[in-house]
Design a protein around this motif. Structure first.
Motif, PDB file in Angstrom:
ATOM      1  N   SER A   4       0.828  -1.202   0.000  1.00 12.54           N
ATOM      2  CA  SER A   4       0.000   0.000   0.000  1.00 12.54           C
ATOM      3  C   SER A   4       0.862   1.251   0.000  1.00 12.54           C
ATOM      4  O   SER A   4       0.537   2.245  -0.646  1.00 12.54           O
ATOM      5  N   ARG A   5       1.985   1.240   0.734  1.00  8.23           N
ATOM      6  CA  ARG A   5       2.895   2.380   0.701  1.00  8.23           C
ATOM      7  C   ARG A   5       3.470   2.568  -0.691  1.00  8.23           C
ATOM      8  O   ARG A   5       3.589   3.681  -1.191  1.00  8.23           O
ATOM      9  N   THR A   6       3.810   1.469  -1.327  1.00  8.57           N
ATOM     10  CA  THR A   6       4.416   1.552  -2.656  1.00  8.57           C
ATOM     11  C   THR A   6       3.449   2.142  -3.660  1.00  8.57           C
ATOM     12  O   THR A   6       3.800   2.985  -4.483  1.00  8.57           O
ATOM     13  N   LEU A   7       2.190   1.705  -3.598  1.00 11.43           N
ATOM     14  CA  LEU A   7       1.209   2.169  -4.566  1.00 11.43           C
ATOM     15  C   LEU A   7       0.756   3.592  -4.254  1.00 11.43           C
ATOM     16  O   LEU A   7       0.422   4.357  -5.156  1.00 11.43           O
ATOM     17  N   GLY A   8       0.781   3.955  -2.994  1.00  7.85           N
ATOM     18  CA  GLY A   8       0.204   5.233  -2.619  1.00  7.85           C
ATOM     19  C   GLY A   8       1.167   6.389  -2.678  1.00  7.85           C
ATOM     20  O   GLY A   8       0.754   7.538  -2.602  1.00  7.85           O
ATOM     21  N   ASN A   9       2.463   6.133  -2.797  1.00  9.70           N
ATOM     22  CA  ASN A   9       3.437   7.212  -2.732  1.00  9.70           C
ATOM     23  C   ASN A   9       4.541   6.965  -3.753  1.00  9.70           C
ATOM     24  O   ASN A   9       5.371   6.090  -3.572  1.00  9.70           O
ATOM     25  N   MET A  10       4.526   7.730  -4.821  1.00  4.49           N
ATOM     26  CA  MET A  10       5.528   7.545  -5.866  1.00  4.49           C
ATOM     27  C   MET A  10       6.789   8.366  -5.595  1.00  4.49           C
ATOM     28  O   MET A  10       7.758   8.282  -6.316  1.00  4.49           O
ATOM     29  N   ALA A  11       6.751   9.230  -4.562  1.00  2.00           N
ATOM     30  CA  ALA A  11       7.961   9.948  -4.200  1.00  2.00           C
ATOM     31  C   ALA A  11       8.950   8.968  -3.578  1.00  2.00           C
ATOM     32  O   ALA A  11       8.593   7.859  -3.187  1.00  2.00           O
ATOM     33  N   ASP A  12      10.221   9.393  -3.472  1.00  4.75           N
ATOM     34  CA  ASP A  12      11.240   8.545  -2.880  1.00  4.75           C
ATOM     35  C   ASP A  12      11.320   7.209  -3.617  1.00  4.75           C
ATOM     36  O   ASP A  12      11.241   6.136  -3.021  1.00  4.75           O
ATOM     37  N   ALA A  13      11.484   7.296  -4.932  1.00  2.00           N
ATOM     38  CA  ALA A  13      11.434   6.096  -5.773  1.00  2.00           C
ATOM     39  C   ALA A  13      12.533   5.101  -5.436  1.00  2.00           C
ATOM     40  O   ALA A  13      12.337   3.895  -5.564  1.00  2.00           O
ATOM     41  N   ALA A  14      13.694   5.575  -4.991  1.00  2.00           N
ATOM     42  CA  ALA A  14      14.795   4.658  -4.705  1.00  2.00           C
ATOM     43  C   ALA A  14      14.420   3.673  -3.601  1.00  2.00           C
ATOM     44  O   ALA A  14      14.718   2.480  -3.696  1.00  2.00           O
ATOM     45  N   HIS A  15      13.757   4.163  -2.524  1.00  2.00           N
ATOM     46  CA  HIS A  15      13.329   3.250  -1.465  1.00  2.00           C
ATOM     47  C   HIS A  15      12.324   2.236  -1.987  1.00  2.00           C
ATOM     48  O   HIS A  15      12.362   1.054  -1.628  1.00  2.00           O
ATOM     49  N   ARG A  16      11.421   2.692  -2.848  1.00  2.00           N
ATOM     50  CA  ARG A  16      10.437   1.767  -3.427  1.00  2.00           C
ATOM     51  C   ARG A  16      11.141   0.681  -4.248  1.00  2.00           C
ATOM     52  O   ARG A  16      10.806  -0.495  -4.182  1.00  2.00           O
TER      53      ARG A  16
END
Length: 455
Positions: A4-16
């Protein structure tokens, strides 16, 4: 929560990206990651995988594993900030299969490829959905233009071999000159010590081949896969032979002929654009095959050995210089590396050195000497990479930026493979003995390496 964090927040792509990679591979991703939005994540101090564009992820999703990674690199979507050799060494456990005591063990990326279609599994479905959201919409990007397109016909026929050689070698002599230096030798050098230059090391290799072949004035030498003519030039100038070089590359042949004319040796050296299978003017006193047999293919190797045997006189010598892979418990499981096959050596195949020796013996040769030069090739490749990096702008202009990136990745990864003993390179000296069994070699290796001919 992770998805859910991955889908909901595209900022900070490196952590994703790092979280997705860790989860997908079931092991920590070994590199630090810098994404297109400037964010960074991953182990501090590790080499940095730079993801310049989101489309690099789409390449990886459509082609998980080494090919997707390679396409991103060649297209310029991916880069490495830091020690490229260290980065490739860390990645090798993820994208290259490893031989274990119980048989080949696939890396995590191979496991990911096998499970990528199992979308009915909820965990895999959520993983795929998160990755697609991060990669952005769109179809998979087209492969870079440097990639070999779909090939037709049976591998290792004359037309297909010629096309494969053209893909690798007919990319501009100026490009190769920047990488190889003045020696224009595209095979493993022999390094005496830390002070040896690349040009000195290549001359030492050529001279080692000549001494192993026992070359003498007036003899006939056939150089199979003659490249830009360095071997035939060295043998004619320093050993007084009459040499014939054959290559399938028209650009190599033109360059070699120019060098021979400038050296005033046109009366003693002939360069042909010719398949080795079509050479009919034997017998020769000696044959050198340096870095050519990798193009032959396992199904054709017996024919290769028999052809060279038939072209030698009784007592003639063959020096076969060839890259070798490690043997596998199940040889049927061997597959050609996708990156190498698509971008570097189409249809190229590696064999264990034991298989090479067996095929030569089956053709009638007596194998007299095998010398491993593995560590020398790692050093040679690092020298070529330094040359390429030092002339990057000129190299990209001489061919293309994508092609230059192909060669940088290929040579650096190969250097690591040699240094880690994943592949090797060997010189095999074989003799077509006379009817009475005479081989014409001195009694000791030391004697014939010093230039001796008979006991």
């Amino acid at each position: 929560m992770f998805f859910s964090r991955t889908l909901g927040n595209m900022a900070d792509a490196a952590h994703r990206i790092v979280e997705l990679a860790d989860h997908a591979l079931s092991s920590p991703f070994p590199l630090r990651v810098r994404a297109w939005d400037g964010s960074e994540a991953g182990p501090p101090g590790a080499p940095v995988l730079v993801v310049r564009r989101r489309r690099a992820l789409r390449r990886m999703l459509w082609k998980p594993g080494e090919l997707g990674l390679a396409r991103g690199w060649v297209a310029g979507d991916l880069d490495v900030d830091g020690d490229l050799y260290e980065a490739l060494d860390l990645l090798s456990g993820l994208f290259w299969e490893r031989e274990e005591p119980d048989g080949p063990r696939p890396g995590p990326a191979a496991a990911l490829r096998r499970t990528a279609g199992a979308l009915r599994d909820p965990q895999t479905y959520r993983l795929a959905r998160a990755a697609l959201a991060l990669a952005g919409p769109g179809l998979p990007p087209a492969p870079p233009p440097e990639e070999v397109r779909r090939r037709t016909g049976i591998a290792h026929t004359r037309p297909r071999d010629k096309a494969a050689i053209a893909h690798h070698y007919d990319v501009g002599n100026d490009f190769y000159a920047l990488i190889l230096g003045s020696s224009m030798v595209y095979s493993c050098a022999v390094w005496e010590d830390e002070r040896t230059t690349l040009e000195e090391a290549q001359r030492a290799k050529l001279d080692l081949v000549c001494r192993k072949l026992g070359l003498r004035p007036g003899q006939r030498l056939l150089d199979v896969g003659c490249g830009w003519g360095s071997m035939v030039l060295h043998a004619a100038e320093h050993y007084g032979v009459h040499a014939t070089g054959v290559t399938l590359s028209t650009e190599q042949a033109a360059y070699a002929r120019k060098r021979i004319a400038e050296a005033g040796l046109t009366d003693r050296i002939e360069i042909r654009v010719q398949d080795y299978r079509d050479v009919k003017d034997g017998p020769y006193d000696a044959i050198s095959s340096i870095g050519m047999a990798e193009h032959v293919g396992s199904d054709r190797y017996r024919e290769y050995a028999q052809t060279l045997f038939s072209l030698l006189r009784p007592g003639g010598r063959l020096l076969n210089h060839q890259i070798a892979r490690r043997p596998m418990r199940d040889e049927q499981a061997y597959r050609i590396d996708e990156f190498i096959d698509r971008y570097v050596f189409p249809d190229g195949e590696l064999s264990p050195v034991g298989s090479t020796v067996s095929r030569l013996e089956e053709a009638g040769f007596e194998v007299r000497d095998v010398e491993a030069l593995r560590e020398h090739y790692g050093r040679t490749l690092r020298a070529w990479v330094r040359n390429l990096e030092g002339a990057w702008g000129a190299a990209a202009k001489a061919t293309s930026a994508g092609r230059a990136r192909v060669w940088r990745l290929y040579m650096a990864a190969s250097a690591v493979a040699f240094e880690r003993n994943r592949i090797g390179v060997n010189q095999v000296l074989a003799v077509r003995t006379a009817a009475d069994g005479a081989a014409g070699l001195p009694a000791t290796r030391t004697a014939w390496l010093s230039g001796g001919t008979t006991p």
